[in-house]
Design a protein around this motif. Structure first.
Motif, PDB file in Angstrom:
ATOM      1  N   ASP A 152      46.246  42.233  47.362  1.00 32.08           N
ATOM      2  CA  ASP A 152      45.646  40.981  47.811  1.00 32.08           C
ATOM      3  C   ASP A 152      44.348  40.644  47.088  1.00 32.08           C
ATOM      4  O   ASP A 152      43.943  39.485  47.053  1.00 32.08           O
ATOM      5  CB  ASP A 152      45.353  41.034  49.321  1.00 32.08           C
TER       6      ASP A 152
ATOM      7  N   SER B 271      39.685  37.717  46.904  1.00 28.93           N
ATOM      8  CA  SER B 271      41.091  37.332  46.934  1.00 28.93           C
ATOM      9  C   SER B 271      41.514  36.724  45.606  1.00 28.93           C
ATOM     10  O   SER B 271      40.765  35.964  44.979  1.00 28.93           O
ATOM     11  CB  SER B 271      41.336  36.321  48.057  1.00 28.93           C
ATOM     12  N   TRP B 272      42.725  37.076  45.177  1.00 32.37           N
ATOM     13  CA  TRP B 272      43.288  36.445  43.992  1.00 32.37           C
ATOM     14  C   TRP B 272      43.552  34.969  44.282  1.00 32.37           C
ATOM     15  O   TRP B 272      44.031  34.620  45.352  1.00 32.37           O
ATOM     16  CB  TRP B 272      44.604  37.104  43.596  1.00 32.37           C
ATOM     17  N   ALA B 273      43.226  34.126  43.335  1.00 35.73           N
ATOM     18  CA  ALA B 273      43.549  32.709  43.480  1.00 35.73           C
ATOM     19  C   ALA B 273      45.038  32.502  43.227  1.00 35.73           C
ATOM     20  O   ALA B 273      45.684  33.285  42.507  1.00 35.73           O
ATOM     21  CB  ALA B 273      42.728  31.878  42.502  1.00 35.73           C
ATOM     22  N   ARG B 274      45.592  31.468  43.839  1.00 35.62           N
ATOM     23  CA  ARG B 274      47.008  31.173  43.643  1.00 35.62           C
ATOM     24  C   ARG B 274      47.289  30.912  42.159  1.00 35.62           C
ATOM     25  O   ARG B 274      46.629  30.091  41.517  1.00 35.62           O
ATOM     26  CB  ARG B 274      47.403  29.941  44.463  1.00 35.62           C
ATOM     27  N   GLY B 275      48.219  31.642  41.602  1.00 41.63           N
ATOM     28  CA  GLY B 275      48.596  31.465  40.206  1.00 41.63           C
ATOM     29  C   GLY B 275      47.671  32.138  39.200  1.00 41.63           C
ATOM     30  O   GLY B 275      47.894  32.042  37.991  1.00 41.63           O
ATOM     31  N   GLU B 276      46.631  32.828  39.670  1.00 40.95           N
ATOM     32  CA  GLU B 276      45.697  33.474  38.755  1.00 40.95           C
ATOM     33  C   GLU B 276      46.354  34.658  38.058  1.00 40.95           C
ATOM     34  O   GLU B 276      47.048  35.460  38.675  1.00 40.95           O
ATOM     35  CB  GLU B 276      44.480  33.964  39.545  1.00 40.95           C
TER      36      GLU B 276
END
Length: 367
Positions: A277, A295-300
């Motif tokens: 996550d 948190s990882w960003a969406r699509g990162e």
């Protein structure tokens, strides 16, 4: 879900005995801040020359330097109070520099910062400025300099223009012996690259495009850039990128055994199945180490991206060491989560709780 993190301002302690050149170095940083807003805590305004300040300086005062920076005159008992003032969002500072002279022993300042309950600050390192021409005489008058060097994260061997090459090398070897793993860099007139101590501030578009000409601008126009162009030669910057996650145990072992002269490490680490996550922001300065999960960003794209800064370091050996920390491919296992315990030791658990992430530096401060 990881709770939101408070933006933290690095606090750099600048130490050195009278005449070493630490105030000259401080003024150099202020003149070459490149848009970075610096908070300065000193015990005597009279030594700060920026913007033709004429105030005499009294304990308990705060003065604007007129270029986005602030200066406070304090004693040690008021340090926390002024840190609270300088870290308020309205101050909009990017870094705080404490000139240690007259406040306390540098290691005591380090202890105070590491024990501070202010959630807005982050330890930025202890910088000890040494007069190359007077080093032996200073040690005779102030033998405690050995103790100061032993806890320094970065040593600036200043006034090297006043000694010959052979003497400079002798002094460097002696300082390295006394300072252990600290990076040691030479300087003349306190001129070091500000990026050694802090990252240039990234301002929103247009924020500083329309503004009044500052004292810093006039100085740079008058002096030009020639004397600044070579500053980066005193240290090395090594980058590392991997699209393969890092093995937590190997990575912590690498960090625990990082070589002498490696002053700063910054960037992000991907631990793969250890924590799918979050990526982990890494802040290391000298012996101090801190991880902050984000948190990882969406699509990162999931990468480990690190920058290492130091003096006399072996770039290829560092990259090879990090490459050996990459994890073997495979599914998540309970052992992968257990392997993260070493990383989590260096994650700040509660605002103001720096004990777990600062154990190495505190041990050094007690030496």
């Amino acid at each position: 879900m990881t709770p939101p993190r408070t933006q933290q301002i690095p606090v750099v302690v600048l130490a050195g005995f009278l005449g070493s050149g630490k105030t000259t170095l401080l003024n150099h940083l202020l003149r070459n801040r490149a848009g970075t807003r610096i908070g300065v805590i000193v015990n005597d305004f009279g030594s700060i020359e920026i913007d033709a300040m004429t105030v005499a300086g009294q304990v308990g005062s705060t003065v604007s330097l007129g270029n986005g920076c602030l200066c406070c005159a304090v004693d040690a008992s008021e340090l926390d109070t002024f840190l609270e003032t300088l870290t308020r969002p309205s101050a909009r500072l990017d870094v705080i520099v404490i000139e240690a002279s007259g406040l306390a022993e540098p290691q005591e300042l380090v202890r105070m910062l590491l024990a501070s309950e202010n959630p807005h600050i982050l330890y930025g390192g202890l910088v000890e400025v040494v007069d190359a021409a007077e080093f032996d005489a200073t040690r005779e008058r102030h033998p405690e300099i050995d103790r100061h060097l032993a806890v320094a994260d970065l040593v600036v061997l200043n006034k090297t223009d006043r000694v010959g090459e052979a003497e400079q090398e002798r002094l460097r070897e002696r300082v390295v012996e006394l300072s252990g793993p600290a990076a040691v860099i030479p300087a003349v007139h306190g001129r070091i690259d500000p990026e050694l101590l802090f990252d240039p501030a990234l301002r929103p578009d247009g924020e500083e495009k329309i503004r009044q000409l500052t004292f810093e601008d006039l100085l740079r126009e008058e002096a030009g850039h020639a004397h600044e162009d070579h500053l980066h030669a005193a240290y090395e910057s090594v980058d590392f990128t991997s699209d393969i996650p890092m093995d937590p145990r190997r990575f912590i072992a690498f960090l625990d055994s990082r070589p002498e002269g490696l002053y700063r490490i910054k960037g992000f680490a991907d631990f793969g199945t250890g924590d799918r996550d979050n990526k982990y922001a890494l802040h290391a300065v000298g012996r101090f180490l801190r991880f902050v999960p984000q948190s990882w960003a969406r699509g990162e794209q999931r990468l480990t991206q690190l920058v290492m800064i130091g003096a006399g370091i072996d770039a290829e050996a560092l990259r090879a060491g990090l490459a050996a920390c990459r994890a073997e491919p495979g599914p998540a296992t309970p052992d992968a989560e257990r392997a993260m315990w070493g990383v989590l030791r260096y994650v700040q658990q509660e605002p103001g709780d720096v004990r777990e992430g600062a154990d190495v530096q505190e041990t050094a401060a007690e030496a």
